[in-house]
Scaffold this motif. Sequence first.
Motif, PDB file in Angstrom:
ATOM      1  N   ASP A 186     -22.834 -13.936  -4.974  1.00  0.00           N
ATOM      2  CA  ASP A 186     -22.481 -12.582  -5.405  1.00  0.00           C
ATOM      3  C   ASP A 186     -22.545 -11.562  -4.269  1.00  0.00           C
ATOM      4  O   ASP A 186     -22.484 -10.356  -4.520  1.00  0.00           O
ATOM      5  CB  ASP A 186     -23.415 -12.135  -6.537  1.00  0.00           C
ATOM      6  CG  ASP A 186     -23.299 -13.037  -7.751  1.00  0.00           C
ATOM      7  OD1 ASP A 186     -22.219 -13.622  -7.954  1.00  0.00           O
ATOM      8  OD2 ASP A 186     -24.296 -13.174  -8.485  1.00  0.00           O
ATOM      9  N   ARG A 199     -22.840  -7.764  -5.990  1.00  0.00           N
ATOM     10  CA  ARG A 199     -22.471  -7.590  -7.401  1.00  0.00           C
ATOM     11  C   ARG A 199     -23.580  -8.191  -8.263  1.00  0.00           C
ATOM     12  O   ARG A 199     -23.561  -9.384  -8.565  1.00  0.00           O
ATOM     13  CB  ARG A 199     -21.129  -8.271  -7.680  1.00  0.00           C
ATOM     14  CG  ARG A 199     -19.969  -7.655  -6.900  1.00  0.00           C
ATOM     15  CD  ARG A 199     -18.654  -8.358  -7.172  1.00  0.00           C
ATOM     16  NE  ARG A 199     -18.665  -9.716  -6.643  1.00  0.00           N
ATOM     17  CZ  ARG A 199     -18.378 -10.803  -7.348  1.00  0.00           C
ATOM     18  NH1 ARG A 199     -18.079 -10.718  -8.632  1.00  0.00           N
ATOM     19  NH2 ARG A 199     -18.400 -11.992  -6.788  1.00  0.00           N
ATOM     20  N   PRO A 200     -24.561  -7.410  -8.688  1.00  0.00           N
ATOM     21  CA  PRO A 200     -25.731  -7.968  -9.367  1.00  0.00           C
ATOM     22  C   PRO A 200     -25.443  -8.530 -10.748  1.00  0.00           C
ATOM     23  O   PRO A 200     -26.212  -9.351 -11.243  1.00  0.00           O
ATOM     24  CB  PRO A 200     -26.697  -6.780  -9.449  1.00  0.00           C
ATOM     25  CG  PRO A 200     -25.831  -5.577  -9.363  1.00  0.00           C
ATOM     26  CD  PRO A 200     -24.692  -5.955  -8.471  1.00  0.00           C
ATOM     27  N   PHE A 201     -24.346  -8.072 -11.390  1.00  0.00           N
ATOM     28  CA  PHE A 201     -24.058  -8.532 -12.754  1.00  0.00           C
ATOM     29  C   PHE A 201     -22.775  -9.352 -12.819  1.00  0.00           C
ATOM     30  O   PHE A 201     -22.163  -9.459 -13.885  1.00  0.00           O
ATOM     31  CB  PHE A 201     -23.948  -7.334 -13.709  1.00  0.00           C
ATOM     32  CG  PHE A 201     -25.202  -6.492 -13.751  1.00  0.00           C
ATOM     33  CD1 PHE A 201     -26.381  -6.996 -14.269  1.00  0.00           C
ATOM     34  CD2 PHE A 201     -25.188  -5.194 -13.264  1.00  0.00           C
ATOM     35  CE1 PHE A 201     -27.529  -6.224 -14.296  1.00  0.00           C
ATOM     36  CE2 PHE A 201     -26.327  -4.409 -13.304  1.00  0.00           C
ATOM     37  CZ  PHE A 201     -27.506  -4.924 -13.811  1.00  0.00           C
ATOM     38  N   SER A 227     -22.383 -12.446 -12.886  1.00  0.00           N
ATOM     39  CA  SER A 227     -22.510 -13.624 -13.750  1.00  0.00           C
ATOM     40  C   SER A 227     -22.203 -13.313 -15.210  1.00  0.00           C
ATOM     41  O   SER A 227     -22.020 -14.230 -16.014  1.00  0.00           O
ATOM     42  CB  SER A 227     -23.928 -14.200 -13.643  1.00  0.00           C
ATOM     43  OG  SER A 227     -24.892 -13.231 -14.047  1.00  0.00           O
ATOM     44  N   ARG A 228     -22.138 -12.034 -15.570  1.00  0.00           N
ATOM     45  CA  ARG A 228     -21.823 -11.682 -16.960  1.00  0.00           C
ATOM     46  C   ARG A 228     -20.358 -11.912 -17.308  1.00  0.00           C
ATOM     47  O   ARG A 228     -19.994 -11.867 -18.475  1.00  0.00           O
ATOM     48  CB  ARG A 228     -22.190 -10.223 -17.227  1.00  0.00           C
ATOM     49  CG  ARG A 228     -23.680  -9.939 -17.125  1.00  0.00           C
ATOM     50  CD  ARG A 228     -24.016  -8.602 -17.715  1.00  0.00           C
ATOM     51  NE  ARG A 228     -25.452  -8.334 -17.698  1.00  0.00           N
ATOM     52  CZ  ARG A 228     -26.025  -7.319 -18.316  1.00  0.00           C
ATOM     53  NH1 ARG A 228     -25.280  -6.462 -19.013  1.00  0.00           N
ATOM     54  NH2 ARG A 228     -27.329  -7.144 -18.248  1.00  0.00           N
ATOM     55  N   SER A 279     -17.377  -8.144 -19.193  1.00  0.00           N
ATOM     56  CA  SER A 279     -18.439  -7.143 -19.185  1.00  0.00           C
ATOM     57  C   SER A 279     -18.093  -6.023 -18.209  1.00  0.00           C
ATOM     58  O   SER A 279     -17.721  -6.277 -17.067  1.00  0.00           O
ATOM     59  CB  SER A 279     -19.767  -7.787 -18.767  1.00  0.00           C
ATOM     60  OG  SER A 279     -20.758  -6.801 -18.550  1.00  0.00           O
ATOM     61  N   TRP A 326     -20.158  -4.152 -16.821  1.00  0.00           N
ATOM     62  CA  TRP A 326     -21.183  -4.123 -15.775  1.00  0.00           C
ATOM     63  C   TRP A 326     -20.895  -5.097 -14.643  1.00  0.00           C
ATOM     64  O   TRP A 326     -21.507  -5.014 -13.579  1.00  0.00           O
ATOM     65  CB  TRP A 326     -22.552  -4.404 -16.376  1.00  0.00           C
ATOM     66  CG  TRP A 326     -22.990  -3.325 -17.304  1.00  0.00           C
ATOM     67  CD1 TRP A 326     -23.073  -3.388 -18.663  1.00  0.00           C
ATOM     68  CD2 TRP A 326     -23.379  -2.002 -16.945  1.00  0.00           C
ATOM     69  NE1 TRP A 326     -23.483  -2.185 -19.174  1.00  0.00           N
ATOM     70  CE2 TRP A 326     -23.678  -1.314 -18.147  1.00  0.00           C
ATOM     71  CE3 TRP A 326     -23.487  -1.317 -15.733  1.00  0.00           C
ATOM     72  CZ2 TRP A 326     -24.088   0.009 -18.158  1.00  0.00           C
ATOM     73  CZ3 TRP A 326     -23.885   0.003 -15.744  1.00  0.00           C
ATOM     74  CH2 TRP A 326     -24.190   0.655 -16.939  1.00  0.00           C
ATOM     75  N   SER A 327     -19.969  -6.017 -14.862  1.00  0.00           N
ATOM     76  CA  SER A 327     -19.631  -6.970 -13.799  1.00  0.00           C
ATOM     77  C   SER A 327     -18.971  -6.264 -12.615  1.00  0.00           C
ATOM     78  O   SER A 327     -18.936  -6.800 -11.513  1.00  0.00           O
ATOM     79  CB  SER A 327     -18.708  -8.065 -14.337  1.00  0.00           C
ATOM     80  OG  SER A 327     -17.459  -7.515 -14.736  1.00  0.00           O
ATOM     81  N   TRP A 351     -18.942   1.569  -9.059  1.00  0.00           N
ATOM     82  CA  TRP A 351     -18.728   0.934 -10.356  1.00  0.00           C
ATOM     83  C   TRP A 351     -17.246   0.935 -10.684  1.00  0.00           C
ATOM     84  O   TRP A 351     -16.574   1.970 -10.595  1.00  0.00           O
ATOM     85  CB  TRP A 351     -19.517   1.688 -11.427  1.00  0.00           C
ATOM     86  CG  TRP A 351     -19.504   1.035 -12.780  1.00  0.00           C
ATOM     87  CD1 TRP A 351     -19.477  -0.299 -13.061  1.00  0.00           C
ATOM     88  CD2 TRP A 351     -19.546   1.702 -14.044  1.00  0.00           C
ATOM     89  NE1 TRP A 351     -19.508  -0.510 -14.414  1.00  0.00           N
ATOM     90  CE2 TRP A 351     -19.548   0.709 -15.043  1.00  0.00           C
ATOM     91  CE3 TRP A 351     -19.597   3.041 -14.418  1.00  0.00           C
ATOM     92  CZ2 TRP A 351     -19.571   1.009 -16.403  1.00  0.00           C
ATOM     93  CZ3 TRP A 351     -19.629   3.348 -15.772  1.00  0.00           C
ATOM     94  CH2 TRP A 351     -19.627   2.335 -16.747  1.00  0.00           C
TER      95      TRP A 351
END
Length: 244
Positions: free
Chosen positions: A117, A178-180, A182-183, A187, A189-190, A224
């Motif tokens: 990521d 990109r901390p999210f 994996s969602r 999502s 938040w990805s 974002w």
Amino acid sequence: MRLDSGSDWGGVGLLETRNARMRPDGSLEGGVAYRRQRTFWFLNFQPLPFLETSFRFAQRLDGNSGNQDSTDRSFDIKLRLWDESEYLPAFVVGLQDFVGTGIYSGEYIALSKRWDDFDFTLGYGWGRVGSTGMLTNPLVYINSNFRTRNNDIGQGGSFSTQYFRGEDTSLFGGVEWRPFASRGAESVWSGLRLKLEYNGDRYRDERPNGRGDAESQVNFGVQWAPYPWLDAGVAFLYGTDLLL
């Protein structure tokens, strides 16, 4: 999920620096970046999969008078020489403000490689991109004419002839996380990204009468992209400035 993200200069990058990423072929993008004493309005077009073009209109503090704004127009291109593979990073060469007044004139090469990521970038810059003078331009050992770079500000619409010149050059680079991721793409938040960079621009040319370097060359921010058509972010630059 889109893997690239914009810089505040227009074009794909970290914050104040570029990376070796590109928008999808045929993309058209407009935006604005605002911070103290400078606003960029930009329009980007990806006419070919390996070619990025950026037009930028700047409203900034007049570094000569120190007490009023001036305007500036500039044009950039970034050319990808090869794309990322399993073992090799993506590699680009770019010309910044090669058509314009030259206040932002600079050239660079950059490498980018993804690892899970994280997306890492390492670059080398001339002109404004390398004005900290971390390193001496290696081209001066080939031809001494590369030692001299004319820093006179010209008229808007003129072509620079100072490519890869000047004794002062610098490394630049950083990482985007990109901390999210994996969602998954479904999502919102990805599309959240955290960015950290080292910028080789000492940011002297836009300060009143050219006085004083930037307090820090390290910039960081959060960006974002909740939808494919939107990038928004906030960052802290040069140890003093908030960027939107």
